[in-house]
Write a protein that holds these residues in place. Structure first.
Motif, PDB file in Angstrom:
ATOM      1  N   THR A   3      59.398  95.007   6.002  1.00  0.00           N
ATOM      2  CA  THR A   3      57.973  94.628   6.510  1.00  0.00           C
ATOM      3  C   THR A   3      57.623  93.526   7.316  1.00  0.00           C
ATOM      4  N   PHE A   4      56.906  94.124   8.724  1.00  0.00           N
ATOM      5  CA  PHE A   4      56.546  92.874   9.549  1.00  0.00           C
ATOM      6  C   PHE A   4      55.424  93.058  10.234  1.00  0.00           C
ATOM      7  N   GLY A   5      54.873  91.991  10.765  1.00  0.00           N
ATOM      8  CA  GLY A   5      53.554  91.871  11.776  1.00  0.00           C
ATOM      9  C   GLY A   5      54.094  92.096  13.271  1.00  0.00           C
ATOM     10  N   PRO A   6      52.843  92.191  14.008  1.00  0.00           N
ATOM     11  CA  PRO A   6      53.115  92.126  15.239  1.00  0.00           C
ATOM     12  C   PRO A   6      53.794  90.799  16.072  1.00  0.00           C
ATOM     13  N   THR A   7      53.559  89.714  15.631  1.00  0.00           N
ATOM     14  CA  THR A   7      54.154  88.772  15.916  1.00  0.00           C
ATOM     15  C   THR A   7      55.794  88.697  15.840  1.00  0.00           C
ATOM     16  N   ALA A   8      56.121  88.902  14.806  1.00  0.00           N
ATOM     17  CA  ALA A   8      57.591  89.248  14.267  1.00  0.00           C
ATOM     18  C   ALA A   8      58.365  90.209  15.157  1.00  0.00           C
ATOM     19  N   LEU A   9      57.534  91.365  15.528  1.00  0.00           N
ATOM     20  CA  LEU A   9      58.321  92.440  16.226  1.00  0.00           C
ATOM     21  C   LEU A   9      58.389  92.088  17.840  1.00  0.00           C
ATOM     22  N   ALA A  10      57.382  91.354  18.164  1.00  0.00           N
ATOM     23  CA  ALA A  10      57.255  90.866  19.617  1.00  0.00           C
ATOM     24  C   ALA A  10      58.293  89.784  19.985  1.00  0.00           C
ATOM     25  N   ALA A  11      58.442  88.943  18.984  1.00  0.00           N
ATOM     26  CA  ALA A  11      59.326  87.928  18.972  1.00  0.00           C
ATOM     27  C   ALA A  11      60.900  88.287  18.985  1.00  0.00           C
ATOM     28  N   SER A  12      61.204  89.340  18.095  1.00  0.00           N
ATOM     29  CA  SER A  12      62.500  89.792  18.070  1.00  0.00           C
ATOM     30  C   SER A  12      62.746  90.849  19.324  1.00  0.00           C
ATOM     31  N   GLU A  69      63.922  79.035   6.025  1.00  0.00           N
ATOM     32  CA  GLU A  69      63.494  80.172   5.462  1.00  0.00           C
ATOM     33  C   GLU A  69      62.670  81.127   6.375  1.00  0.00           C
ATOM     34  N   PRO A  70      62.890  82.279   6.815  1.00  0.00           N
ATOM     35  CA  PRO A  70      62.420  82.823   7.472  1.00  0.00           C
ATOM     36  C   PRO A  70      60.737  83.388   7.167  1.00  0.00           C
ATOM     37  N   SER A  71      59.982  83.585   8.083  1.00  0.00           N
ATOM     38  CA  SER A  71      58.614  83.753   7.726  1.00  0.00           C
ATOM     39  C   SER A  71      57.995  84.734   8.750  1.00  0.00           C
ATOM     40  N   GLY A  72      57.034  85.813   8.470  1.00  0.00           N
ATOM     41  CA  GLY A  72      56.717  86.816   9.322  1.00  0.00           C
ATOM     42  C   GLY A  72      56.959  88.006   9.392  1.00  0.00           C
ATOM     43  N   PHE A  73      58.422  88.275   8.423  1.00  0.00           N
ATOM     44  CA  PHE A  73      59.002  89.602   8.055  1.00  0.00           C
ATOM     45  C   PHE A  73      59.845  89.347   6.665  1.00  0.00           C
ATOM     46  N   SER A  98      54.988  87.522  -1.121  1.00  0.00           N
ATOM     47  CA  SER A  98      55.390  87.292   0.484  1.00  0.00           C
ATOM     48  C   SER A  98      54.015  86.774   1.422  1.00  0.00           C
ATOM     49  N   ASP A  99      54.553  85.932   2.223  1.00  0.00           N
ATOM     50  CA  ASP A  99      53.568  85.093   3.078  1.00  0.00           C
ATOM     51  C   ASP A  99      53.234  86.106   4.325  1.00  0.00           C
ATOM     52  N   TYR A 140      47.386  81.721   9.594  1.00  0.00           N
ATOM     53  CA  TYR A 140      48.421  81.483  10.723  1.00  0.00           C
ATOM     54  C   TYR A 140      49.265  83.035  10.699  1.00  0.00           C
ATOM     55  N   ALA A 141      49.317  83.199  12.229  1.00  0.00           N
ATOM     56  CA  ALA A 141      50.141  84.301  12.398  1.00  0.00           C
ATOM     57  C   ALA A 141      51.487  83.923  13.150  1.00  0.00           C
ATOM     58  N   TYR A 142      52.584  83.933  12.466  1.00  0.00           N
ATOM     59  CA  TYR A 142      53.639  83.516  13.287  1.00  0.00           C
ATOM     60  C   TYR A 142      54.996  84.220  12.666  1.00  0.00           C
ATOM     61  N   ALA A 143      56.093  84.016  13.428  1.00  0.00           N
ATOM     62  CA  ALA A 143      57.208  84.688  12.983  1.00  0.00           C
ATOM     63  C   ALA A 143      58.223  83.321  13.232  1.00  0.00           C
ATOM     64  N   LEU A 144      59.070  83.152  11.915  1.00  0.00           N
ATOM     65  CA  LEU A 144      60.018  82.048  12.067  1.00  0.00           C
ATOM     66  C   LEU A 144      61.204  82.425  11.587  1.00  0.00           C
ATOM     67  N   TYR A 145      62.435  82.416  12.285  1.00  0.00           N
ATOM     68  CA  TYR A 145      63.853  82.707  12.092  1.00  0.00           C
ATOM     69  C   TYR A 145      64.508  81.608  11.617  1.00  0.00           C
TER      70      TYR A 145
END
Length: 438
Positions: free
Chosen positions: A46-55, A383-387, A395-396, A403-408
């Motif tokens: 599961t992921f959002g646009p921010t996480a996909l763009a970041a990866s 701890e990762p966030s956004g996916f 799940s957050d 907050y819309a963000y991806a953290l690795y």
């Protein structure tokens, strides 16, 4: 014609992609490293646009190209996600994909496949990464990426091959075939090989595909089979290396953070990382470098102030300008607002403790000399966030969050919504002295 010319809008709904196939491939010996147990494969990612763009950006920047160039490569991922992926819970490509030339569509499919692979590898617990070209300088086919940490910590590293495909004939069967073929040709031949970052003891081939004009996607994971031990006795489940949980191979951590600080628009940090990794002359960067401390989602992140030249050496000016959005478009190399004016474009930053500990470790290498470089660095994980994989109700990953963000796990984050317009502090990094408060 009017439909094609409509402006882009970032999709908001999170997408859950089911693993449509999972195959395990035999290898002898098995396991390659006694005691290694591969993490269980997930059922959904599961992921959002921010996480996909970041990866997509994270994988595109695993090169030794100039950091200024890699930062531009990372920025393009945000644009691609914005224009080419539909909103809604199901994965679907927008009609704009039909406007791309075949070569551009293939390139985008490859980048998206790499991004999905990076999300999956992080969800499985792997942290540090590098481009697998470090395996060999020869032109023999090899997997795309090397990952370390998590289950493989103390054993070596794992390989990951990424494949993406957008074609009218894409199906579960074709994606399964691609994953298996890529495993056989580009992963299996390199198992048990020694790399710059350690022995390759496990491998993955991840294939992702979708049909233009149809909702849904296919995701197949092929990986090395770990044979069950004969008899009742099981091999040890923990490494006997004696390393602490925060230990990371120095070579792999430097490769990871070279990509990270390139995305963060911090070329001076990248120059010192290159000096530590590859030699050459000492960088002509001795003055302290500034970072902005930014509160977001209950954490503090550090953003590079290098793109804000000539203001980066004047913290009080920065604080005033931060409160005045009229100045934002004037900052070179900082694209905080979308050109269409309809939202926030994104900002790569790093979790404060992760940035501080790595930069202090880099300063220690600079002081002692690269000939005395330690084998491992002590670095935190977050701890990762956004996916997530197989997420529960808690799940957050939520499109309704403010907050819309991806953290690795390595601390890199992409902020996909505006942070508060205030700076809670200024940090500076001296190449030889390390981090200090501004």
């Amino acid at each position: 014609m009017s439909d094609i010319l409509t402006s882009a809008a970032v999709w908001r709904a999170e997408k859950s992609i089911g693993i449509t196939g999972h195959t395990r491939h035999r290898h002898n010996p098995s396991p390659i490293s006694v005691g290694f147990i591969a993490p269980g494969m997930c059922k959904t990612l599961t992921f959002g646009p921010t996480a996909l763009a970041a990866s997509m950006a994270r994988t595109a920047t695993l090169r030794d190209a100039p950091p200024e160039m890699l930062a531009r490569w990372g920025d393009s991922a945000l644009t691609e996600v914005e224009w080419l992926i539909e909103d809604g819970p199901a994965f679907a490509l927008t009609q704009h994909i039909n406007s791309l030339a075949d070569a551009e569509r293939t390139t985008f499919a490859g980048r998206l496949g790499a991004g999905v692979t990076d999300l999956l590898m992080n969800a499985l617990g792997y942290t540090w990464r590098d481009n697998a070209v470090c395996l060999s300088s020869a032109l023999a086919p090899h997997a795309d990426f090397i990952y370390g940490d998590g289950a493989v910590s103390g054993h070596g590293v794992v390989l990951a091959e990424a494949r993406g495909s957008f074609a009218a004939n894409v199906s579960a069967a074709t994606i399964t075939g691609q994953a298996k073929r890529k495993y056989s040709k580009q992963v299996k031949p390199h198992l048990a090989a020694e790399s710059l970052h350690g022995k390759v003891i496990h491998g993955y081939s991840i294939a992702f595909g979708s049909r233009p004009g149809a909702a849904g996607a296919f995701l197949h994971a092929a990986e090395t089979r770990i044979s069950k031990p004969r008899g009742k006795r099981s091999p040890p489940t923990e490494s006997t290396s004696g390393l602490s949980p925060e230990s990371a191979p120095t070579s792999l951590a430097l490769a990871t953070h070279r990509a990270n600080f390139s995305l963060m628009d911090a070329p001076s940090v990248v120059a010192w990382i290159d000096w530590a990794r590859a030699g050459g002359e000492r960088p002509d960067v001795d003055s302290p470098l500034s970072f902005l401390a930014i509160p977001y989602a209950g954490r503090t992140f550090l953003g590079s102030a290098e793109p804000l030249w000539p203001f980066h050496d004047y913290p009080h000016w920065l604080d005033d300008l931060w409160h005045d959005p009229r100045w934002w478009p004037r900052f070179p190399r900082r694209r905080l607002l979308r050109r269409s004016g309809d939202g926030f474009a994104g900002w790569f930053v790093m979790e404060e403790k992760s940035a501080e500990q790595f930069l202090n470790s880099l300063s220690a290498i600079i002081r002692s000399g690269r000939e005395n470089m330690p084998a491992v660095l002590e670095l935190p994980r977050v701890e990762p966030s956004g996916f997530s994989m197989d997420r529960g109700e808690g799940s957050d990953v939520s499109p309704e969050s403010e907050y819309a963000y991806a953290l690795y796990r390595d601390g890199l984050a992409l902020l996909g919504s505006p942070p508060p317009r205030r700076i809670v502090g200024h940090r500076t990094w001296s190449p030889e002295e390390g981090m200090r408060s501004g």
